[in-house]
Scaffold this active site. Structure first.
Site, PDB file in Angstrom:
ATOM      1  N   GLU A 128       0.809  -1.233   0.000  1.00 54.07           N
ATOM      2  CA  GLU A 128       0.000   0.000   0.000  1.00 54.07           C
ATOM      3  C   GLU A 128       0.837   1.276   0.000  1.00 54.07           C
ATOM      4  OE1 GLU A 128      -2.778  -0.289   3.267  1.00 54.07           O
ATOM      5  OE2 GLU A 128      -3.839  -1.965   2.332  1.00 54.07           O
ATOM      6  N   ASN A 171       2.179  -5.163  -3.258  1.00 51.90           N
ATOM      7  CA  ASN A 171       0.772  -5.454  -2.961  1.00 51.90           C
ATOM      8  C   ASN A 171       0.016  -4.157  -2.670  1.00 51.90           C
ATOM      9  OD1 ASN A 171      -1.218  -7.620  -2.302  1.00 51.90           O
ATOM     10  ND2 ASN A 171      -1.151  -6.744  -0.234  1.00 51.90           N
ATOM     11  N   HIS A 208     -10.396  -5.933  -2.560  1.00 53.87           N
ATOM     12  CA  HIS A 208     -11.472  -5.664  -1.596  1.00 53.87           C
ATOM     13  C   HIS A 208     -12.560  -4.920  -2.361  1.00 53.87           C
ATOM     14  CE1 HIS A 208      -9.079  -6.996   1.769  1.00 53.87           C
ATOM     15  NE2 HIS A 208      -8.117  -6.137   1.478  1.00 53.87           N
ATOM     16  N   GLU A 236      -6.249 -10.539  -1.342  1.00 57.25           N
ATOM     17  CA  GLU A 236      -7.078 -10.297  -0.149  1.00 57.25           C
ATOM     18  C   GLU A 236      -8.548 -10.206  -0.528  1.00 57.25           C
ATOM     19  OE1 GLU A 236      -5.601  -6.962   2.171  1.00 57.25           O
ATOM     20  OE2 GLU A 236      -3.519  -7.499   1.779  1.00 57.25           O
ATOM     21  N   ASP A 238     -12.335 -10.039  -0.966  1.00 58.03           N
ATOM     22  CA  ASP A 238     -13.633 -10.118  -0.281  1.00 58.03           C
ATOM     23  C   ASP A 238     -14.573  -9.161  -1.012  1.00 58.03           C
ATOM     24  OD1 ASP A 238     -12.625  -7.676   0.776  1.00 58.03           O
ATOM     25  OD2 ASP A 238     -12.444  -8.449   2.812  1.00 58.03           O
TER      26      ASP A 238
END
Ligand code: XIL
Length: 300
Positions: A128, A171, A208, A236, A238
Site C-alpha cells: 500500500e 501489494n 477488496h 485479499e 472479499d
C-alpha cells in the site's frame, strides 16, 4: 474437484485464505481451512508491530505457529508484509534520520526474511505505498518522507538478498481498475523495476470489492501487468454481501490470465472477516458454504 484448493490445483493455481494464529485451535475453523485451502497468509502476525515491537527485539512466535500448521497440512505461505505505513510501531514512524531509518528497515527485512527463508512462496515486500489522491505517486509515509521514493527499490533488493528463492511482490488495493492513476503509478514502478533489473516477481491485487465485484477491465489490468514479466495474484479478496456473480467474475478474470498464479480470500467465515458487517466471504458464521462458494468452485 470438490474443494477450492483441489479445483484451483486442477488449473495450475492455488487457493488461499488469511489466517489469524488465534483461530487455529477452533476445530470448525481448522477443519474448513485444511479441507479447502492450499495457501495461507498470516492476517496480522508477520506485520511490523508484531514481529519487531521494539528495535531489534523480534517476535516470530505467532507467525511460527501458522507456518508450522501450514507445513503439517501441505499448505504454502504468503509472507505479509515487510514494509507498510500501517500497523507500524511508533518507534519506527518517529525516526527522522535517513541513515537510521535505512538501517532499521534493512535490518527488519533481512531478519524476518532470513527467519523464514525457504518457507515462503511469496513475500508482500512493500504494501500500500501508493496514494489514493489521483496523483499516481507514492503516499506520504515515514519511509517516503525520510528515505525518498527509492525506499521501495531498497526494500526489494534487501529482501532478495535474504531469500533469493522467494517471489517478491508489490501489494496494494484499488489498483484493479486499469483507468486509475493509482494503477498507472504501480504499473510504471513495475515497468521501471523490470527494465533496470530490480528484483520483483509479482504484483498482489488486494481485491477488496463492493457488491458489484471487480471493475469490468480487471482482466485487462491483470494481463497488462503480466506482460511486464511478473506474476499477478489476487491477495485479499472479499466482496460486500458476496454476490455469486461478482465472485465468479473475479475468478474468471484471474483464469483468463495464465500468469494469474492464485487467489487468496481474506478470511474463511463471515464472522472471521475484518469487514464482517458486510458478510463478504464464502462461508457463513456457522461454517456453511454460501452461494458464492459454489460460484467460485464452478468458475475455477
Ligand atoms: C487487516 C486485518 O484483517 C485486520 O485484522 C487488522 O485489524 C487490520 O488489517 N490491507 C492489508 C491487510 O494489506 O493487512 C489488512 O488486514 C486489510 C487491508
Amino acid at each position: 474437484a470438490t474443494t477450492l484448493g483441489a479445483a484451483a490445483a486442477g488449473v495450475g493455481r492455488y487457493f488461499g485464505t488469511a489466517v489469524p494464529a488465534g483461530k487455529l485451535g477452533d476445530a470448525q475453523y481448522a477443519g474448513i481451512l485444511d479441507r479447502e485451502f492450499t495457501m495461507i497468509t498470516p492476517e496480522n502476525e508477520m506485520k511490523w508491530d508484531t514481529t519487531e515491537p521494539s528495535r531489534n527485539h523480534f517476535n516470530f512466535g505467532p507467525a511460527d505457529q501458522i507456518v508450522s500448521h501450514a507445513n503439517a497440512h501441505n499448505q504454502r505461505m504468503r509472507g505479509h508484509t515487510l514494509v507498510w505505513h500501517s500497523q507500524l510501531p511508533g518507534w519506527v514512524s518517529g525516526i527522522n534520520d535517513a541513515n537510521t531509518l535505512r538501517s532499521v528497515m534493512d535490518n527488519h527485512i533481512t531478519t524476518e526474511v532470513t527467519h523464514y527463508r525457504g518457507k515462503i512462496y511469496a513475500w508482500d515486500v512493500v504494501n500500500e505505498a501508493f496514494a489514493d489522491d489521483g496523483s499516481g505517486q507514492l503516499r506520504s509515509s515515514v519511509f517516503r518522507n525520510v528515505l525518498g521514493t527509492g525506499f521501495v527499490e531498497e526494500a526489494f533488493r534487501t529482501a532478495h538478498a535474504a531469500d533469493p528463492a522467494a517471489k517478491l511482490c508489490y501489494n496494494d488495493y484499488s489498483i484493479e481498475d486499469w483507468n486509475s492513476a493509482k494503477t498507472q503509478g504501480v504499473y510504471k514502478l513495475v515497468r521501471d523495476f523490470k527494465s533496470r533489473g530490480v528484483p520483483i516477481d509479482c504484483v498482489g491485487f488486494q481485491s477488496h470489492f463492493g457488491n458489484g465485484g471487480p471493475p469490468s477491465n480487471f482482466r485487462t489490468t491483470l494481463s497488462n501487468f503480466a506482460a511486464l514479466g511478473v506474476d499477478v495474484q489476487l491477495t485479499e479478496l472479499d466482496i460486500a454481501s458476496a454476490p455469486p456473480t461478482a465472485y465468479a467474475n473475479t475468478v474468471k478474470d484471474c483464469m483468463s490470465v495464465s500468469r494469474c498464479a492464485g487467489i487468496t480470500v481474506w478470511g474463511i467465515r463471515d464472522s472471521d472477516s475484518w469487514r464482517s458487517g458486510e458478510s463478504p466471504l464464502l462461508f457463513d458464521r456457522n461454517g456453511n458454504k454460501k452461494p458464492a462458494y459454489n460460484a467460485v468452485l464452478t468458475a475455477l
